[in-house]
Scaffold this motif. Structure first.
Motif, PDB file in Angstrom:
ATOM      1  N   ILE A   1       6.869   6.668   2.139  1.00  0.00           N
ATOM      2  CA  ILE A   1       5.513   6.569   3.178  1.00  0.00           C
ATOM      3  C   ILE A   1       5.063   8.193   2.189  1.00  0.00           C
ATOM      4  CG2 ILE A   1       3.966   7.528   4.697  1.00  0.00           C
ATOM      5  CD1 ILE A   1       4.950   4.521   4.995  1.00  0.00           C
TER       6      ILE A   1
ATOM      7  N   GLU B   1       2.277   5.971  -5.594  1.00  0.00           N
ATOM      8  CA  GLU B   1       2.788   4.661  -4.682  1.00  0.00           C
ATOM      9  C   GLU B   1       2.613   3.936  -6.976  1.00  0.00           C
ATOM     10  OE1 GLU B   1       2.405   0.684  -2.144  1.00  0.00           O
ATOM     11  OE2 GLU B   1       1.005   2.467  -2.073  1.00  0.00           O
TER      12      GLU B   1
ATOM     13  N   ALA C   1      -5.681  -0.337  -0.067  1.00  0.00           N
ATOM     14  CA  ALA C   1      -4.810  -0.664  -0.666  1.00  0.00           C
ATOM     15  C   ALA C   1      -4.444  -1.750  -0.024  1.00  0.00           C
ATOM     16  CB  ALA C   1      -3.679  -0.149   0.270  1.00  0.00           C
TER      17      ALA C   1
ATOM     18  N   GLN D   1      -2.626  -6.603   6.085  1.00  0.00           N
ATOM     19  CA  GLN D   1      -1.715  -6.191   7.132  1.00  0.00           C
ATOM     20  C   GLN D   1      -3.091  -6.431   8.078  1.00  0.00           C
ATOM     21  OE1 GLN D   1       0.924  -4.110   5.922  1.00  0.00           O
ATOM     22  NE2 GLN D   1       2.631  -5.555   5.333  1.00  0.00           N
ATOM     23  N   LYS D   2      -3.635  -5.133   7.597  1.00  0.00           N
ATOM     24  CA  LYS D   2      -5.132  -4.823   8.819  1.00  0.00           C
ATOM     25  C   LYS D   2      -5.106  -6.470   9.667  1.00  0.00           C
ATOM     26  CE  LYS D   2      -6.175  -0.780   9.989  1.00  0.00           C
ATOM     27  NZ  LYS D   2      -6.851   0.115  10.495  1.00  0.00           N
TER      28      LYS D   2
ATOM     29  N   GLN E   1       3.434   6.618  -0.731  1.00  0.00           N
ATOM     30  CA  GLN E   1       1.716   6.883  -0.302  1.00  0.00           C
ATOM     31  C   GLN E   1       0.561   7.521   0.019  1.00  0.00           C
ATOM     32  OE1 GLN E   1       2.450   3.026   2.268  1.00  0.00           O
ATOM     33  NE2 GLN E   1       4.673   2.869   1.694  1.00  0.00           N
ATOM     34  N   LYS E   2       1.450   8.266   0.569  1.00  0.00           N
ATOM     35  CA  LYS E   2       0.265   9.134   0.881  1.00  0.00           C
ATOM     36  C   LYS E   2       0.021  10.613  -0.131  1.00  0.00           C
ATOM     37  CE  LYS E   2       1.613   9.993   5.866  1.00  0.00           C
ATOM     38  NZ  LYS E   2       1.754  10.701   7.611  1.00  0.00           N
TER      39      LYS E   2
ATOM     40  N   GLU F   1     -10.352   1.458   4.982  1.00  0.00           N
ATOM     41  CA  GLU F   1      -9.834   0.335   5.659  1.00  0.00           C
ATOM     42  C   GLU F   1     -10.382   0.388   6.916  1.00  0.00           C
ATOM     43  OE1 GLU F   1      -5.814   0.035   4.832  1.00  0.00           O
ATOM     44  OE2 GLU F   1      -6.057   0.486   7.230  1.00  0.00           O
TER      45      GLU F   1
ATOM     46  N   SER G   1       1.425  -8.514  -2.948  1.00  0.00           N
ATOM     47  CA  SER G   1       1.920  -8.800  -1.661  1.00  0.00           C
ATOM     48  C   SER G   1       3.224  -9.408  -0.555  1.00  0.00           C
ATOM     49  CB  SER G   1       1.031  -8.566  -0.939  1.00  0.00           C
ATOM     50  OG  SER G   1       0.016  -7.500  -1.334  1.00  0.00           O
TER      51      SER G   1
ATOM     52  N   ASP H   1      -2.132  -3.245   2.474  1.00  0.00           N
ATOM     53  CA  ASP H   1      -2.166  -2.445   3.910  1.00  0.00           C
ATOM     54  C   ASP H   1      -3.392  -3.388   4.661  1.00  0.00           C
ATOM     55  OD1 ASP H   1      -0.359  -0.826   3.621  1.00  0.00           O
ATOM     56  OD2 ASP H   1      -1.721   0.655   3.043  1.00  0.00           O
TER      57      ASP H   1
ATOM     58  N   ASP I   1      -9.045  -0.633  -4.819  1.00  0.00           N
ATOM     59  CA  ASP I   1      -7.217  -0.277  -4.582  1.00  0.00           C
ATOM     60  C   ASP I   1      -6.461   1.056  -5.982  1.00  0.00           C
ATOM     61  OD1 ASP I   1      -4.950  -1.002  -3.864  1.00  0.00           O
ATOM     62  OD2 ASP I   1      -5.229  -2.908  -4.114  1.00  0.00           O
TER      63      ASP I   1
ATOM     64  N   ARG J   1       8.766  -1.306  -0.812  1.00  0.00           N
ATOM     65  CA  ARG J   1       7.763  -0.439  -1.519  1.00  0.00           C
ATOM     66  C   ARG J   1       7.829   0.833  -1.612  1.00  0.00           C
ATOM     67  NH1 ARG J   1       1.825  -0.017   2.139  1.00  0.00           N
ATOM     68  NH2 ARG J   1       0.388   0.758   0.810  1.00  0.00           N
TER      69      ARG J   1
END
Length: 258
Positions: free
Chosen positions: A217, A225, A100, A106-107, A220-221, A31, A204, A103, A80, A214
């Motif tokens: 966590i 998802e 993803a 957002q970055k 997601q990990k 990422e 998104s 993510d 992705d 969403r």
């Protein structure tokens, strides 16, 4: 099939290798490496179609030559999808991680707020994309949002979008429109001289606006998802994710032994 059969060492403004899975080119990027590479395009004012591929996208790519051409010509192509990362391991060309889309988006928004890059949101229903812009502006008051437009547009309106983008010159255009329409639209806009980084962001806008939640966590990990999304919309997504993922992995295994 040997590792050399999969890796294409051609460089795209960076030094990362690319691999191929089921006729789909994918960049070997984390990422953060993606963010760093994409910023080079922004600084050089180079147009870019940034895309993420999952099992469903690769399945459709192998049945749609036009999509295949568009996707494989993109400057940056991320994995992705957990199934795509799994496939890379099966083929002995492991990708470093799943990138993803939400993510990464957002970055890139955080980067834009910090470096004063401008952004444009295109897609979803009008109230959703406007709420998305409102939420993000609240998070980053200094962010330069130069435009917002819903994704309910027909082909006769594409030129109008093109003209607007050419007037405001956004560094990033985040596109929340379903495939393959999104790919066709971006191809058209780039052909009309629209520069900047076009990034498809899937659903998104729905998540950021609060329309849907969403996955937790921990899911997601654990790369679950997709399962959370199926639980949310089983009628629409069951075939895409469960049936599609099985088809994808079967084809990957066939490719490995062919």
């Amino acid at each position: 099939m040997s590792k050399e059969d999969y890796i294409n060492q051609e460089k795209i403004l960076g030094d990362n290798p690319r691999i191929k899975i089921l006729n789909t080119t994918i960049d070997v990027l984390t990422e953060q490496q993606t963010v760093d590479l994409v910023e080079k395009y922004v600084l050089r004012k180079e147009p870019l179609h940034l895309i993420g591929v999952n099992a469903d996208k690769i399945n459709s790519l192998n049945s749609n030559p036009r999509i295949a051409k568009i996707v494989n010509s993109c400057g940056v192509i991320n994995a992705d999808g957990a199934s795509v990362v799994l496939a890379s391991k099966i083929l002995n060309v492991p990708l470093p991680e799943r990138v993803a889309g939400i993510d990464l988006m957002q970055k890139l928004i955080r980067l834009s707020a910090k470096k004063n890059y401008s952004v444009y949101f295109l897609g979803a229903k009008k109230r959703i994309v406007e709420k998305t812009a409102e939420v993000i502006q609240g998070q980053y008051p200094e962010l330069n949002i130069v435009g917002v437009h819903d994704g309910y547009i027909n082909e006769s309106e594409w030129m109008e979008i093109s003209r607007e983008l050419n007037e405001v010159h956004p560094d990033f255009i985040f596109v929340g429109i379903t495939s393959p329409l999104k790919e066709y639209l971006v191809e058209f806009l780039q052909s009309k001289g629209n520069r900047g980084v076009f990034m498809g962001v899937g659903g998104s806008f729905d998540v950021i606006s609060g329309m849907i939640s969403r996955a937790p966590i921990w899911m997601q990990k654990m790369n679950l998802e997709w399962l959370y999304r199926v639980i949310q919309e089983p009628k629409r997504l069951f075939k895409r994710y469960l049936v599609g993922n099985v088809k994808f992995i079967k084809n990957v295994i066939k490719e490995k032994v062919s």
